[in-house]
Design an enzyme around this catalytic site. Structure first.
Site, PDB file in Angstrom:
ATOM      1  N   ASP A  74      38.364  -6.588   5.281  1.00 37.68           N
ATOM      2  CA  ASP A  74      38.883  -7.691   4.482  1.00 37.68           C
ATOM      3  C   ASP A  74      39.259  -8.892   5.341  1.00 37.68           C
ATOM      4  OD1 ASP A  74      41.008  -6.099   5.540  1.00 37.68           O
ATOM      5  OD2 ASP A  74      42.409  -7.165   4.239  1.00 37.68           O
ATOM      6  N   GLU A 144      43.470  -4.435   5.203  1.00 38.58           N
ATOM      7  CA  GLU A 144      44.416  -4.487   6.319  1.00 38.58           C
ATOM      8  C   GLU A 144      45.421  -5.607   6.133  1.00 38.58           C
ATOM      9  OE1 GLU A 144      45.767  -6.008  10.334  1.00 38.58           O
ATOM     10  OE2 GLU A 144      44.598  -7.016   8.772  1.00 38.58           O
TER      11      GLU A 144
END
Length: 506
Positions: A74, A144
């Site tokens: 991400d 994350e």
């Protein structure tokens, strides 16, 4: 340019065609699985959609230990105020600017898309016989940036290796061997409304007050730079205006600022109802506040802008974790005076910035807080505060201060589970090996550091016993902001280092 650098950047551009804002990694997960299957690599996912690609040892490395190369899928989706980019569907445009690669008015996602690109190119180069390496496990995690969801959900036994190279650091030549733990707090202040007439033909008009042009940036690695917080600046302005023109002449209608918990808020919008007879006075006061702020933040936020203008419709586009939502300020009502007072006290009182420096590691921020976002709902005002510390007792201390401030304002507060700090092991054999390989390769010593950011290593280390870990990566500037950029020559140096490090295990 090294041919592998070119291949890494090309792969990175392909990755950037795929939407991958935090909590929306479905498409990149599918893409990685298809890539692995097309290249003939074993691939699997777990319950939270982490991806693991296995690359077998090349000839001569069959008895070498398994090396885990890890990064997250991400990215923080940030864009400039004038950008029309839609992170849910538009490819991120990569702009080559001399030695730098940046986005076109958006964050570029080098944090941490470059890790994916490097891992894929390494595996493919080994399969093609271009380099030698031990067995590799490419671990790519989800979400994350907004809460370490991927590593927190990592299943026992999902990875085999006990040596982990995290590729989520942002200064080439610097090896990270420890990081801060963190916890997010969600504050909810009950919102009471009062009927209030404003608009065309009324004594009161609807006006927009905007703080923008701030540098923002990563709330961990850049919190020590003391950049302006757009939410607190707007609270200062509004409180100052009310003091000068009177609370009865200026009312708050809507407030929105910041985008995500780990980005310093670089803009804030407010809609206010103002007695038109006071417009000239307020316009002058806003100009004075602007001059004051530009003086205060001349070095850290030189492009700071404070704007005030009358509008017909209270429309704002909120960017929350990469998702853009159109919101409209309510017509003919304003915050009650009680809500207004509690909100201003809360925003001006909540801690933001460095709370304590480390007394063990010179120059390291030990504990900090980021007043990250504020949102206007129908019945409540929602605020996110993000605390970090490399000392878990101090993390509890700063979280307690945030909670005390919220409760004094009559707000509710909930704390997320958080994530642990990664305590450095300076006697690690992996650190020694990396130091020696770097010295042989570049004829100079690397720097060994602990950072004030939350890295996935802390969680992985708590889940996988006897794991040796180090974090490294190419040079990335201004992550989590539209100014994010990656230094191309540093990508080449990281590639050369990784190639030599893997060779050392033969």
């Amino acid at each position: 340019m090294h041919p592998k650098t070119r291949q890494i950047l090309k792969t990175f551009e392909e990755i950037n065609k795929i939407p991958r804002c935090s909590r929306h990694e479905e498409k990149i997960t599918i893409w990685l699985q298809e890539w692995a299957k097309n290249k003939g690599f074993e691939v699997k996912t777990d319950a939270v959609n982490n991806v693991l690609i296995k690359a077998p040892a090349t000839p001569g490395y069959e008895n070498s230990p398994v090396i885990v190369m890890q990064g997250h899928m991400d990215m923080v989706c940030e864009k400039s105020k004038d950008s029309t980019h839609d992170f849910t569907r538009d490819p991120i445009r990569c702009v080559y600017d001399g030695d730098w690669l940046r986005g076109d008015g958006t964050s570029i996602g080098a944090d941490n898309g470059i890790a994916l690109a490097m891992g894929l190119v390494l595996a493919e180069a080994g399969k093609n016989g271009e380099i030698g390496h031990p067995p590799l496990e490419l671990l790519f995690t989800v979400d994350e940036e907004t809460g370490l969801t991927g590593v927190l959900g990592l299943e026992k036994g999902f990875i085999e290796g006990k040596i982990l190279l995290n590729l989520d650091s942002e200064d080439e030549g610097v090896f990270i061997v420890g990081c801060a733990g963190g916890k997010n707090s969600r504050i909810t202040l009950p919102l009471e409304w009062e009927t209030f007439e404003y608009g065309k033909g009324c004594r009161f008009g609807l006006f927009k007050l905007v703080v923008e042009g701030l540098e923002g940036g990563h709330s961990g690695v850049e919190i020590h730079r003391q950049r302006a917080n757009g939410i607190q600046l707007l609270a200062r302005v509004f409180a100052g205006l009310q003091e000068q023109v009177g609370k009865e002449c200026l009312r708050l209608v809507f407030l929105s600022g910041g985008s995500t918990h780990n980005a310093i808020p670089n803009f804030t919008d407010a809609f206010v109802a103002l007695d038109r007879a006071k417009f000239k006075q307020v316009e002058r006061l806003v100009s004075e506040f602007g001059k004051t702020f530009r003086s205060e933040y001349a070095k850290t936020d030189p492009d700071l802008v404070l704007r005030f203008m009358e509008v017909e419709n209270g429309i704002v586009f909120e960017n929350s974790e990469g998702k853009v939502t159109r919101k409209e300020a309510p017509a003919n009502r304003a915050f009650s005076s009680g809500t207004e007072e509690k909100l201003l006290r809360l925003l001006l009182n909540l801690p933001h910035g460095v709370y304590r420096m480390s007394d063990r590691i010179p120059g390291l921020v030990e504990t900090s807080n980021n007043l990250a976002t504020v949102r206007t709902g129908e019945t409540e005002i929602r605020i996110i505060s993000s605390q970090r510390s490399s000392v878990m007792s101090r993390l509890a201390e700063i979280t307690g201060k945030v909670e005390a401030g919220a409760k004094l304002a009559g707000a509710g507060i909930e704390h997320e589970a958080g994530y642990p700090a990664w305590e450095p092991d300076l006697e690690s054999g992996l650190i020694s090996r990396c130091r020696q390989v770097y010295l042989r390769t570049f004829k100079k010593e690397p720097e060994i550091e602990v950072v004030h950011a939350g890295l996935e290593c802390g969680v992985i280390g708590s889940k996988c016993t006897c794991m040796e870990m180090i974090s490294l990566g190419p040079t990335i500037k201004d992550p989590h902001s539209p100014a994010e950029r990656i230094l191309i020559p540093s990508v080449e140096k990281v590639w050369i280092f990784l190639e030599n490090l893997l060779k050392s295990y033969r």
